[in-house]
Design a protein around this motif. Structure first.
Motif, PDB file in Angstrom:
ATOM      1  N   GLU A   1      53.720   4.600 -38.986  1.00 20.38           N
ATOM      2  CA  GLU A   1      53.531   4.268 -37.572  1.00 20.38           C
ATOM      3  C   GLU A   1      52.508   5.190 -36.906  1.00 20.38           C
ATOM      4  O   GLU A   1      52.729   5.723 -35.822  1.00 20.38           O
ATOM      5  CB  GLU A   1      54.873   4.298 -36.843  1.00 20.38           C
ATOM      6  N   LEU A   2      51.395   5.388 -37.587  1.00 17.81           N
ATOM      7  CA  LEU A   2      50.356   6.260 -37.027  1.00 17.81           C
ATOM      8  C   LEU A   2      49.343   5.475 -36.191  1.00 17.81           C
ATOM      9  O   LEU A   2      48.652   6.039 -35.374  1.00 17.81           O
ATOM     10  CB  LEU A   2      49.642   7.015 -38.152  1.00 17.81           C
ATOM     11  N   HIS A   3      49.236   4.177 -36.422  1.00 23.22           N
ATOM     12  CA  HIS A   3      48.413   3.263 -35.611  1.00 23.22           C
ATOM     13  C   HIS A   3      47.008   3.741 -35.287  1.00 23.22           C
ATOM     14  O   HIS A   3      46.719   4.118 -34.148  1.00 23.22           O
ATOM     15  CB  HIS A   3      49.138   2.910 -34.304  1.00 23.22           C
ATOM     16  N   PRO A   4      46.154   3.741 -36.243  1.00 27.14           N
ATOM     17  CA  PRO A   4      44.753   4.043 -35.927  1.00 27.14           C
ATOM     18  C   PRO A   4      44.138   2.932 -35.081  1.00 27.14           C
ATOM     19  O   PRO A   4      44.629   1.786 -35.116  1.00 27.14           O
ATOM     20  CB  PRO A   4      44.095   4.090 -37.310  1.00 27.14           C
TER      21      PRO A   4
ATOM     22  N   ARG B   1      40.057   5.293 -37.796  1.00 27.85           N
ATOM     23  CA  ARG B   1      39.569   5.834 -36.516  1.00 27.85           C
ATOM     24  C   ARG B   1      40.748   5.968 -35.574  1.00 27.85           C
ATOM     25  O   ARG B   1      41.406   4.986 -35.256  1.00 27.85           O
ATOM     26  CB  ARG B   1      38.536   4.878 -35.898  1.00 27.85           C
ATOM     27  N   PHE B   2      41.001   7.189 -35.173  1.00 22.97           N
ATOM     28  CA  PHE B   2      42.083   7.419 -34.207  1.00 22.97           C
ATOM     29  C   PHE B   2      41.493   7.880 -32.912  1.00 22.97           C
ATOM     30  O   PHE B   2      41.608   8.907 -32.564  1.00 22.97           O
ATOM     31  CB  PHE B   2      43.013   8.554 -34.680  1.00 22.97           C
ATOM     32  N   GLY B   3      40.612   7.468 -32.290  1.00 19.70           N
ATOM     33  CA  GLY B   3      40.197   8.005 -31.001  1.00 19.70           C
ATOM     34  C   GLY B   3      39.714   9.445 -31.108  1.00 19.70           C
ATOM     35  O   GLY B   3      40.240  10.232 -31.894  1.00 19.70           O
ATOM     36  N   VAL B   4      38.723   9.738 -30.281  1.00 20.68           N
ATOM     37  CA  VAL B   4      38.065  11.045 -30.353  1.00 20.68           C
ATOM     38  C   VAL B   4      39.072  12.162 -30.047  1.00 20.68           C
ATOM     39  O   VAL B   4      39.872  12.063 -29.133  1.00 20.68           O
ATOM     40  CB  VAL B   4      36.893  11.095 -29.354  1.00 20.68           C
ATOM     41  N   GLY B   5      39.073  13.199 -30.838  1.00 16.75           N
ATOM     42  CA  GLY B   5      39.949  14.356 -30.608  1.00 16.75           C
ATOM     43  C   GLY B   5      41.235  14.286 -31.413  1.00 16.75           C
ATOM     44  O   GLY B   5      41.841  15.310 -31.708  1.00 16.75           O
ATOM     45  N   ASP B   6      41.648  13.088 -31.777  1.00 17.68           N
ATOM     46  CA  ASP B   6      42.911  12.955 -32.503  1.00 17.68           C
ATOM     47  C   ASP B   6      42.735  13.038 -34.015  1.00 17.68           C
ATOM     48  O   ASP B   6      43.706  13.268 -34.742  1.00 17.68           O
ATOM     49  CB  ASP B   6      43.579  11.604 -32.182  1.00 17.68           C
TER      50      ASP B   6
ATOM     51  N   GLU C   1      38.640  13.567 -45.658  1.00 13.47           N
ATOM     52  CA  GLU C   1      37.530  14.241 -44.977  1.00 13.47           C
ATOM     53  C   GLU C   1      37.586  13.895 -43.497  1.00 13.47           C
ATOM     54  O   GLU C   1      37.789  12.731 -43.135  1.00 13.47           O
ATOM     55  CB  GLU C   1      36.187  13.788 -45.576  1.00 13.47           C
ATOM     56  N   VAL C   2      37.456  14.924 -42.658  1.00 16.46           N
ATOM     57  CA  VAL C   2      37.508  14.700 -41.213  1.00 16.46           C
ATOM     58  C   VAL C   2      36.091  14.674 -40.656  1.00 16.46           C
ATOM     59  O   VAL C   2      35.339  15.627 -40.820  1.00 16.46           O
ATOM     60  CB  VAL C   2      38.289  15.844 -40.511  1.00 16.46           C
ATOM     61  N   LEU C   3      35.747  13.569 -40.025  1.00 16.02           N
ATOM     62  CA  LEU C   3      34.456  13.483 -39.336  1.00 16.02           C
ATOM     63  C   LEU C   3      34.751  13.412 -37.849  1.00 16.02           C
ATOM     64  O   LEU C   3      35.894  13.136 -37.452  1.00 16.02           O
ATOM     65  CB  LEU C   3      33.702  12.227 -39.790  1.00 16.02           C
ATOM     66  N   PRO C   4      33.784  13.664 -36.994  1.00 11.18           N
ATOM     67  CA  PRO C   4      34.061  13.634 -35.550  1.00 11.18           C
ATOM     68  C   PRO C   4      34.681  12.316 -35.096  1.00 11.18           C
ATOM     69  O   PRO C   4      35.543  12.314 -34.232  1.00 11.18           O
ATOM     70  CB  PRO C   4      32.673  13.815 -34.933  1.00 11.18           C
ATOM     71  N   ASP C   5      34.284  11.200 -35.691  1.00  7.59           N
ATOM     72  CA  ASP C   5      34.754   9.911 -35.187  1.00  7.59           C
ATOM     73  C   ASP C   5      35.755   9.210 -36.101  1.00  7.59           C
ATOM     74  O   ASP C   5      36.275   8.165 -35.740  1.00  7.59           O
ATOM     75  CB  ASP C   5      33.559   8.994 -34.939  1.00  7.59           C
ATOM     76  N   ARG C   6      35.986   9.748 -37.282  1.00  3.49           N
ATOM     77  CA  ARG C   6      36.906   9.046 -38.181  1.00  3.49           C
ATOM     78  C   ARG C   6      37.387   9.951 -39.307  1.00  3.49           C
ATOM     79  O   ARG C   6      36.838  11.042 -39.516  1.00  3.49           O
ATOM     80  CB  ARG C   6      36.261   7.781 -38.748  1.00  3.49           C
ATOM     81  N   LEU C   7      38.421   9.452 -39.988  1.00  2.04           N
ATOM     82  CA  LEU C   7      38.934  10.129 -41.175  1.00  2.04           C
ATOM     83  C   LEU C   7      38.554   9.302 -42.391  1.00  2.04           C
ATOM     84  O   LEU C   7      38.624   8.071 -42.353  1.00  2.04           O
ATOM     85  CB  LEU C   7      40.467  10.203 -41.134  1.00  2.04           C
ATOM     86  N   LEU C   8      38.171   9.976 -43.478  1.00  7.17           N
ATOM     87  CA  LEU C   8      37.890   9.250 -44.717  1.00  7.17           C
ATOM     88  C   LEU C   8      38.960   9.630 -45.734  1.00  7.17           C
ATOM     89  O   LEU C   8      39.148  10.819 -46.019  1.00  7.17           O
ATOM     90  CB  LEU C   8      36.507   9.619 -45.255  1.00  7.17           C
TER      91      LEU C   8
END
Lengths: 305, 283
Positions: free
Chosen positions: A278-281, A233-238, A254-261
């Motif tokens: 250093e992507l820091h979800p 989960r990287f914050g909404v929009g990211d 897979e990209v979902l509105p609230d998270r990446l799978l």
């Protein structure tokens, strides 16, 4: 073979609900039909229950053709429909006895089996209650009890736990599991993946009237998903922009509105690689792939009505 | 659309237990299936027996109000064959026929609609070895038995009031069951086409005039010929003729015509009802 279908088709008013499916269920097996609403599960179940004529293809239930031996087939089936079709004008006990009588049981036999079944689904204390006064879970248990009154060889359950609270679901699963142990063949439809994983030895996933996958829950996961899934989960929009940066770390992202799978066989490793870049979800979670991942992959995330 | 390859001749109503014996073919009413349906209704009404009392009371009230009350003003009158009867003697068998009709119709229309559309009772029954024809036979048998209870009570009232002239009256109970059979069969068949409760207005629209004008309260000879010809072929008129000829002891060919008429009406209704239930629910 308890049920054997080849090229089974069914249309309602020009709309084809079942578009040629092959299904085989052997004795003692717990078999599931999974699929979103409108996939054709219930239509298939009605044909198997010998209450819906087959449009095309062949269907044998307990070695008989439902077109010519419907009554004989139904005598050996237990049916627990999606919507409880209990007799609201009769009491709990009467529901079972009268239903047993429809199967031609003697009065004595019907009432002794009714008592047995009430105990099995833990409704003995409610024997004299009106059906209307029962909770949803109790009604469903009574439906199961009723479907067992003829000691069926095959029990058909159409979405047995839809609308039940978690306690009632687990209680019902427990009863179904015991039946399975007693050697009753179970055929159920569900859109709950946990239910399918809990109960089914083998299942098919239906979508839009066809079978899109078949196998045991583990086989399906192995064939249609990776072993593990890393959820980031990287914050909404990211999430969208981050997807490109991690695309190479997994078999599929897979990209979902609230998270990446991230679908990968080693979730921890993927998770570590994300941190190394250093992507820091905001949060990251590694879990095993489930039937739900398979299901959503095969039938899509879009809503079907 | 796919073209059906096999199983197109699906029998929605196959025979349980393989081949039927000759006995069951000739006397289907002895086949077990439909008695289970009767038994279910009996179980239900064993608790609700009070509704039977009101059903029994209704024709008695008509008899007292119109037969005895209005009859006091009308006085005796002469029948076509020259015999004289009191007005109450004339009206009583018509009330008997009408009560047989009403008693059977209520269950066969409202009752069946409720069980089919709302209770989904027949869907549950059809998941068992029971077939559409068991349901049709069972419900119609039940409806005519219920009607027979009302009729039996009314016959007792008629006998007690000294309104019965002939020993033929012992056949009145089977006659009322035949009337019940005719109306239950037709009622159940028509009910399978009903879409909502509003559609039942059509039943009232047919029953009410039939009750009032089928030579129930005055002889059919009152009508001009063309009207008489129409009234003569209403099912209630046939039932009234049957009951009246029995109670007055003037049995003729008309009674035989009535028996055939009512038997055909009931049988056709039962057949249609069973086909329709199969078509509606086994799809």
């Amino acid at each position: 073979m308890m049920i054997s279908a080849r090229g089974l088709r069914k249309s309602y008013g020009g709309i084809e609900a079942v578009k040629g499916i092959d299904v085989e269920v052997s004795a003692g097996e717990a078999f599931g039909f999974l699929g979103p609403n409108g996939a054709g599960k219930s239509s298939t179940m009605r044909m198997i229950a010998a209450v819906s004529p087959v449009d095309a293809g062949s269907l044998e239930i307990l070695g008989m053709d439902p077109a010519t031996h419907g009554s004989e087939i139904r005598a050996r089936l237990g049916v627990c429909p999606q919507e409880d079709s209990l007799d609201n004008e009769l009491s709990v006990m009467e529901n079972l006895v009268v239903y047993g009588r429809y199967f031609g049981l003697s009065r004595a036999e019907a009432s002794s089996r009714a008592k047995e079944q009430l105990a099995f689904v833990q409704l003995t204390e409610r024997a004299k209650s009106r059906v209307e006064d029962l909770s949803g879970g109790m009604k469903r248990r009574l439906s199961v009890a009723r479907s067992l009154i003829n000691q069926p060889d095959v029990l058909l359950l159409d979405e047995p736990t839809t609308g039940l609270d978690p306690q009632a679901r687990h209680q019902l699963w427990d009863r179904l599991f015991r039946l399975k142990q007693q050697g009753v063949t179970l055929v159920l439809t569900t859109h709950y993946m946990d239910e399918a994983e809990q109960l089914c030895d083998r299942l098919v996933i239906m979508d839009n009237g066809v079978i899109v996958a078949a196998g045991s829950p583990l086989e399906l996961i192995a064939a249609h998903s990776t072993r593990e899934v890393t959820e980031l989960r990287f914050g909404v929009g990211d999430n969208e922009s981050m997807a490109e940066k991690v695309a190479d770390l997994a078999d599929r992202v897979e990209v979902l509105p609230d998270r990446l799978l991230l679908y990968t066989d080693d979730g921890e490793q993927a998770s570590q690689a994300v941190h190394d870049r250093e992507l820091h979800p905001v949060s990251s979670l590694v879990r095993r792939a489930t039937l739900e991942d398979v299901f959503l992959r095969l039938t899509g995330r879009t809503l079907v009505d | 659309m796919t073209r059906p390859v096999t199983s197109t001749g699906h029998d929605p109503d196959p025979v349980p237990g393989g081949a039927r014996t000759l006995g069951l073919r000739v006397f289907p009413l002895f086949a077990a299936g439909h008695w289970r349906v009767v038994e279910r209704n009996f179980l239900l009404y064993r608790r609700a027996w009070k509704v039977f009392l009101t059903g029994m009371l209704e024709p008695v009230l008509y008899l007292l109000s119109i037969g005895v009350g209005v009859g006091g003003l009308v006085g005796d009158f002469t029948l076509a064959d020259g015999g004289a009867v009191s007005y109450v003697e004339f009206v009583a068998p018509a009330m008997l026929a009408a009560s047989a009709m009403n008693g059977a119709l209520f269950d066969a229309t409202y009752g069946i609609f409720f069980r089919m559309k709302y209770e989904k009772l027949y869907d549950a029954m059809l998941a068992t070895p029971l077939r559409p024809r068991d349901i049709a036979r069972g419900e119609i048998t039940w409806a005519l038995l219920r009607g027979a209870c009302y009729s039996a009570a009314f016959i007792v009232v008629m006998v007690a009031m000294g309104l019965v002239r002939s020993w033929w009256m012992v056949l009145a109970l089977p006659a009322t069951m035949l009337i019940g059979f005719a109306f239950a069969g037709a009622g159940m068949a028509l009910t399978t086409w009903m879409r909502s409760w509003q559609d039942f207005e059509f039943v009232s629209l047919a029953i009410m005039p039939m009750f009032l004008f089928s030579a129930t309260f005055y002889p059919i000879s009152t009508y001009p010929d063309p009207v008489e010809a129409v009234v003569r072929w209403t099912p209630l008129y046939q039932g009234v003729v049957l009951c009246r000829e029995m109670s007055l002891g003037a049995l003729g060919w008309d009674a035989l015509v009535a028996v055939v008429y009512l038997a055909v009406m009931g049988s056709v209704g039962m057949y249609v009802a069973s086909r329709r239930i199969g078509r509606l629910l086994l799809k």
